[in-house]
Design an enzyme around this catalytic site. Structure first.
Site, PDB file in Angstrom:
ATOM      1  N   ARG A  15     -28.402  12.740  26.559  1.00  0.00           N
ATOM      2  CA  ARG A  15     -27.672  13.910  27.043  1.00  0.00           C
ATOM      3  C   ARG A  15     -28.544  15.167  27.066  1.00  0.00           C
ATOM      4  NH1 ARG A  15     -23.031  17.084  23.923  1.00  0.00           N
ATOM      5  NH2 ARG A  15     -21.732  17.861  25.617  1.00  0.00           N
ATOM      6  N   ILE A  41     -21.078  21.391  30.138  1.00  0.00           N
ATOM      7  CA  ILE A  41     -21.240  19.936  30.208  1.00  0.00           C
ATOM      8  C   ILE A  41     -20.136  19.378  29.308  1.00  0.00           C
ATOM      9  CG2 ILE A  41     -22.972  19.980  28.333  1.00  0.00           C
ATOM     10  CD1 ILE A  41     -24.293  17.534  29.582  1.00  0.00           C
ATOM     11  N   SER A  42     -19.388  18.400  29.803  1.00  0.00           N
ATOM     12  CA  SER A  42     -18.263  17.849  29.029  1.00  0.00           C
ATOM     13  C   SER A  42     -18.744  17.101  27.796  1.00  0.00           C
ATOM     14  CB  SER A  42     -17.442  16.892  29.900  1.00  0.00           C
ATOM     15  OG  SER A  42     -16.806  17.579  30.934  1.00  0.00           O
ATOM     16  N   GLN A  43     -17.824  16.921  26.835  1.00  0.00           N
ATOM     17  CA  GLN A  43     -18.186  16.141  25.664  1.00  0.00           C
ATOM     18  C   GLN A  43     -18.433  14.690  26.085  1.00  0.00           C
ATOM     19  OE1 GLN A  43     -15.195  17.627  26.170  1.00  0.00           O
ATOM     20  NE2 GLN A  43     -13.614  16.747  24.863  1.00  0.00           N
ATOM     21  N   PRO A  44     -19.444  14.030  25.494  1.00  0.00           N
ATOM     22  CA  PRO A  44     -19.825  12.677  25.901  1.00  0.00           C
ATOM     23  C   PRO A  44     -18.668  11.672  25.896  1.00  0.00           C
ATOM     24  CG  PRO A  44     -21.479  13.592  24.441  1.00  0.00           C
ATOM     25  CD  PRO A  44     -20.355  14.570  24.468  1.00  0.00           C
TER      26      PRO A  44
END
Length: 198
Positions: A15, A41-44
């Site tokens: 990431r 950026i979204s959480q994984p």
């Protein structure tokens, strides 16, 4: 899709590639992080889950609204035939393209636009994923969904949205399912909160 292969790719993809230097050290945290221009950026875990729900196949033609950092785009490119991705902020689109090209992806097509009207000249799409919140269901995008297609989109007010799975059967009948509560940045254009006040 092969969920085991998806999990393996999730564990392998770094990431931090998609983050600026000041945030790389936080890449392992399961949380949204800033990528500039008031975007995140979204959480994984959410990227993984949205990809699983979208369920792209190796022959799928995918439309992504909101390229952002390119992190979600990498998942789509890995498991689809073609990805058409739209980003309203030109600099983010350019940065994502550079990163994804370095990773070796040649099946991604980029467009700078607000995304609310989709990518009509390339429609229909087997899968559509929206990574920004819409104030209401985006009708133009639903029209561009192929029969037997799947679309994942957050819909609702600024405070929180419902993550919807919208499907279209072989007769063109639309069905929708509320999956979970999420919180995304605003989708710019026709379906933003400004034009859809709650």
């Amino acid at each position: 899709m092969n969920e085991q292969a998806l999990k393996k790719f999730f564990e392998k993809l770094e990431r931090k590639i998609f983050l600026s230097n000041s945030y790389k050290e936080y890449a392992h945290i399961d949380s949204p992080l800033p990528i500039g221009y008031e975007q995140t950026i979204s959480q994984p875990s959410l990227v993984l889950e949205m990809t699983r729900i979208l369920s792209p196949e190796k022959e799928s033609k995918v439309l992504e609204i909101g390229t952002g950092s390119g992190y979600q785009t990498a998942f789509l490119a890995e498991f689809s035939a073609k990805v058409h991705t739209i980003e309203v902020i030109e600099e983010l689109s350019k940065q994502a393209k550079e990163k994804l090209s370095k990773l070796g992806y040649s099946n991604i097509f980029y467009k700078v636009s607000d995304g609310s009207s989709g990518w009509e000249e390339e429609a229909p799409f087997d899968r559509i994923i929206v990574t920004a919140a819409a104030g209401e269901k985006p009708k133009e995008l639903i029209k561009q969904l192929n029969v037997n297609g799947r679309m994942v989109v957050p819909v609702g007010p600024q405070i929180a949205q419902d993550l919807l799975l919208i499907t279209k059967d072989e007769k063109g009948k639309i069905k929708e399912e509320k999956l979970m509560k999420v919180r995304f940045v605003e989708m710019v254009g026709t379906y933003g909160w400004e034009t859809n006040r709650f």
